[in-house]
Design a protein around this motif. Structure first.
Motif: not given
Length: 110
Positions: A33-34, A37, A39-40, A106
């Motif tokens: 996961t970037a 991101d 979500r992180r 990204r």
């Protein structure tokens, strides 16, 4: 005291709903996961909220019941983020954080 009872601090329905929403996002975060991101950040907020509830007297067992997961999942998340010591079988392993490959960034120039 039977195995189904839990004398920990209760979790309000509003807090339980918020935890479930955070957990749904947090469990999708993995090493690829970037870093930027959103979500992180949600995952970090979720882990911080779990730790805060534990400090208030809520048990890991109660959190697992509310989230519909195992207590091992919660223990692992707390250990991974530095809120508790890992189990002896993993104590000599260092959490390596994230591995973000160029194709997953990204901003490819970064």
């Amino acid at each position: 005291m039977n195995a189904d009872s839990d004398d920990s601090t209760p979790i309000t329905p509003e807090v339980a709903d918020e935890l479930r929403a955070l957990f749904a996002v947090a469990r999708t975060v993995n090493g690829s996961t970037a870093l930027d991101d959103p979500r992180r950040q949600t995952s970090l907020e979720f882990t911080t909220a779990l730790h805060a509830l534990l400090e208030q007297g809520v048990t890991v067992y109660r959190l697992a019941q509310v989230l519909g997961t195992s207590h091992q999942t919660i223990y692992g998340r707390l250990a991974r983020h530095g809120y508790r010591t890992p189990p002896p079988s993993q104590a000599d392993r260092t959490y390596r954080g994230t591995t973000v490959h160029a194709s997953r960034r990204r901003d490819p120039a970064a």
